[in-house]
Scaffold this active site. Sequence first.
Site: not given
Ligand SMILES: NC(=O)c1ccc[n+]([C@@H]2O[C@H](COP(=O)([O-])OP(=O)(O)OC[C@H]3O[C@@H](n4cnc5c(N)ncnc54)[C@H](O)[C@@H]3O)[C@@H](O)[C@H]2O)c1
Length: 452
Positions: A121, A155, A257, A259, A266
């Site tokens: 994101t 998403f 909901y 809560g 996010c």
């Molecule tokens: N978690 C969710 O539910 C969700 C849903 C939709 C979108 N997003 C978006 O997706 C993105 C990732 O979120 P997430 O929850 O998976 O994050 P996370 O923190 O679980 O994972 C991110 C990973 O990236 C790795 N990383 C960082 N820099 C790096 C690099 N240069 N090379 C290789 N690996 C690297 C980290 O070590 C980590 O394991 C964010 O922008 C988040 O907003 C997350």
Amino acid sequence: MNIAVIGAGYVGLVTGACFAELGNHVTCIDIDVKKVTALQQGILPVYEPGLEALVKSSIAENRLHFATSLADVSVMPQVIFIAVGTPADEDGSADMRYVLDAAKGIGDYMTDYCVIVDKSTVPVGVADQVEGIVRAQLAQRGATTNFDVVSNPEFLREGAAIDDFMRPDRIIIGLTSKRARNIMQELYQPITRHPEKIYFMTVRDAEMTKYVANAMLATRISFMNEMAVLCEKMAVDIENVRIGIGSDTRIGARFLYPGCGYGGSCFPKDVKALIHMAEQHGIDPLILHAVEHRNVLQKQWLPQKIMARLGENLTGMRIGVWGLSFKPETDDMREASSLVLLEKLIAAGATVLAYDPVAIPMAKKILPARWLTSGQLVLAAHQYDALAQVDALALVTEWKPFCYPDLGAMQSLMRQAIVFDGRNQYNPTQLRDAGFEYYGIGRGIEKALETV
Ligand SMILES: NC(=O)c1ccc[n+]([C@@H]2O[C@H](COP(=O)([O-])OP(=O)(O)OC[C@H]3O[C@@H](n4cnc5c(N)ncnc54)[C@H](O)[C@@H]3O)[C@@H](O)[C@H]2O)c1
């Protein structure tokens, strides 16, 4: 197709495992060596239903690999996803450090045309920055390799991530190049039988769509939380109001909901980042400020209610807590309401007995060790162990095993049969009839009780 996914966190791992399941050859790259070593053995860093089986089967089929650097990927991928974290910076803006580092790595590595996909994101305009960095790295090497940068925000919902990925409501793709469009269409074809599920737009439109979607969902929650506060004062049951308004097709029943506050990785950071974007453009985002403010207040609801009932000084009191993760079916505790509750209860002198079906290992990792060593926090092995001689139970996360608890067992275990229901999971009448003192959110319960 050959695919690389940079970042093997929630999103990267789900993306990699699902594309591998669809027959692609995928390498997930993460700078966290420990994480990569564990993943190579099929050990996952996160709990997500169905993900472990998917990862293990694709490893066994030799379609899914893990590495710590793109340099370890011998066949140039046609598509490289960037799925690294974009946490909130101190000023609320989204920290693009990891995304831009990933872009630099791609520019250093690329030998052939590929599509670089921002799945993280990212604020509007970041794809242009990614493109600039890749171009600069290529120029440094004297390379003229062609590439396209595409925005494809994710998403998925934690806890339902595989299903969301494999059966998405929609896939948003921002791009300008026809070549990239064909590749993205081919990549997503197996999960988009209905072509109208893919929406193509400009890169900037796609980047913005993600923030507006999360801000809208957070707004619905904060709106309902505010209405719940009002209902509580007026002897109105928000649950009936929720059903009443949710049946209006213009409103819809989902995400209504009330809560004890939204959390997770996010909503909080994305609302903050959107506020920052608005302010950078001279707009005062009145609604977004209110959404965030209501959420901060809402996370105080449980501790405030407990202290209003049991006193500001909770020394000698024992409080049971059901649920630590920010929502069910995940061990993610980022920005969870439980964090605010635990801190307040422990600061007030209480002993907290907490149970969560999967987040206990995560709690041990992220909560202050002194809480555990001092005995102020006990992490229970079973949901009923968290009720031993407690003066109240606070339900924080609506995990399924908490939906229909054994009320008789609860009565016999608890010192005082008081329930603070942070997710309106229980029927107040049923609990009262069973001898409990019950507090739900916006259930007009105090006033209603006066009249029974
Ligand atoms: N978690 C969710 O539910 C969700 C849903 C939709 C979108 N997003 C978006 O997706 C993105 C990732 O979120 P997430 O929850 O998976 O994050 P996370 O923190 O679980 O994972 C991110 C990973 O990236 C790795 N990383 C960082 N820099 C790096 C690099 N240069 N090379 C290789 N690996 C690297 C980290 O070590 C980590 O394991 C964010 O922008 C988040 O907003 C997350």
